[in-house]
Design a protein around this motif. Sequence first.
Motif, PDB file in Angstrom:
ATOM      1  N   ASN A  52       0.835  -1.219   0.000  1.00 51.93           N
ATOM      2  CA  ASN A  52       0.000   0.000   0.000  1.00 51.93           C
ATOM      3  C   ASN A  52       0.858   1.254   0.000  1.00 51.93           C
ATOM      4  O   ASN A  52       0.555   2.226  -0.690  1.00 51.93           O
ATOM      5  CB  ASN A  52      -0.883   0.046   1.247  1.00 51.93           C
ATOM      6  N   ASN A  88       0.669   3.983  -2.866  1.00 53.20           N
ATOM      7  CA  ASN A  88       0.306   5.384  -2.579  1.00 53.20           C
ATOM      8  C   ASN A  88       1.361   6.353  -3.104  1.00 53.20           C
ATOM      9  O   ASN A  88       1.027   7.374  -3.704  1.00 53.20           O
ATOM     10  CB  ASN A  88       0.125   5.588  -1.068  1.00 53.20           C
ATOM     11  N   GLU A  93      -9.528   7.944  -1.591  1.00 57.62           N
ATOM     12  CA  GLU A  93      -8.939   6.802  -0.867  1.00 57.62           C
ATOM     13  C   GLU A  93      -9.338   6.843   0.608  1.00 57.62           C
ATOM     14  O   GLU A  93      -9.726   5.831   1.192  1.00 57.62           O
ATOM     15  CB  GLU A  93      -7.400   6.832  -0.975  1.00 57.62           C
ATOM     16  N   ALA A 106       1.838   9.131   2.126  1.00 56.35           N
ATOM     17  CA  ALA A 106       1.510   7.696   2.089  1.00 56.35           C
ATOM     18  C   ALA A 106       1.449   7.132   3.509  1.00 56.35           C
ATOM     19  O   ALA A 106       0.585   6.301   3.824  1.00 56.35           O
ATOM     20  CB  ALA A 106       2.550   6.948   1.266  1.00 56.35           C
TER      21      ALA A 106
END
Length: 453
Positions: free
Chosen positions: A42, A46, A79, A162
């Motif tokens: 992830n 990101n 998101e 992120a």
Amino acid sequence: MKRIVLSLVMISCSISIVFAQTVIINRDPRIENLVKALSVDNLRFNVNQLVSFGTRHTLSDTISNQRGIGAARRWIFSEMSKYSIESGGRLKVEYDSFMLEPDGKRVPKTVELKNVVATLPGVDPKDNRVFVVSGHFDSRASDVNNSTITAPGANDDASGTATVMELARVMSKERFSATVIFACVAGEEQGLYGSTHLAKIASDKKWNVQGMITNDIVGNSYGNETDLKDNQKLRVFSEGVPVVETAALATQRQSVGGENDSPARQFARYIKEIGERYVENLEVKLIYRRDRYLRGGDHIPFSNAGFTAVRITEMNENFDRQHQDIRAENGRAYGDLPEFVDYNYLQKVTAVNLATLANLAMAPQEPKNVGILTKQLTNATTLTWEAPEGIKPKGYYMLVRETTSPFWEKKIFVAGSLTQFTLPVSKDNYFFAVQSVDEAGHESLPIFPKPIK
Ligand SMILES: [Zn+2]
């Protein structure tokens, strides 16, 4: 409660004595599970997605869905909104929008800024503590006012953004006593404008912000010039004397020698202790200054507003890959590109943030009116305090350290029914603090005592 016993060998250089000491580490399985849920994939996704918008310069295009800061902030918002749904709607996602007027320097024309702010409200109505964690999603290249050239900003600061997004995703599945705010802010490179606006809201609305962490430049593990490659250290920058210190507080600090015991320094020590409790192969280095030379960050507006705020940054910086146009010059490559982010390192940095914020937000509130009795000359130390609002602590820790030591060296447990404790050591020779602790071992921030005459 799981117990891990580590034998550490401590070396005291000054007196050349080597002695062994057992350190008991208590980890909360809830926090361990949250740390395990952080995903390297992830974080990589990101960062790469943010880089894909070409530039995220504060004055770049806001209409296109492919390029510019408008597309970037809409993507962050969408998101975060997915995480909100996964949290059963408990995570609240909002834009914090405002107009920025030209300043004749880094803001040539009027522009609308939008921070993306996701709030996870605390579940205890008697606990109004707020913890803020931020990263800035705007980027820049060599010329700070060039809003069209490609400025990937993979490390500065897609890495911090992120981190904040991954924290919001994982932490919003848990319940905390205190409120945690995940802030992706804009306008950092043009003059810390996004965080300045958020700090003003916090002030105006009288949020009880007990700790703010900015993550800025947190994903690279290589230092240019030094050629150091090290993914096992990170830095926490903290100010000593608070900017907002009054004359009365300065007099008190001078009399007790509290230069290293500001709330920001206590917070930095807390991050080191809790970060290293949950994250292996990582040393948190405390840097006793507000920020690096020639640089500033989003913690500064919060410090200026009177809040406790620190900056997390990687240990070794590669200045060829910050604030640089993508180019090659004399065989040397420049540019803040995603292939130079160390994603396993970024995960450890994110884990330090998570462990710190989770431990704090689950902990009882800190003891009130913490004092040290100074009525008469004695060779003992008496600390006094009052129980906090909200969940009653199981007890309190008396923290003790040598006056020359940067870190707390001893924690003495005192049962929760007591509000006073006397140690048979001279208050003149050590520093002390008091923190609350609950059944599961979550500690509040330590409070440095005020002299009580
Ligand atoms: Zn930055």
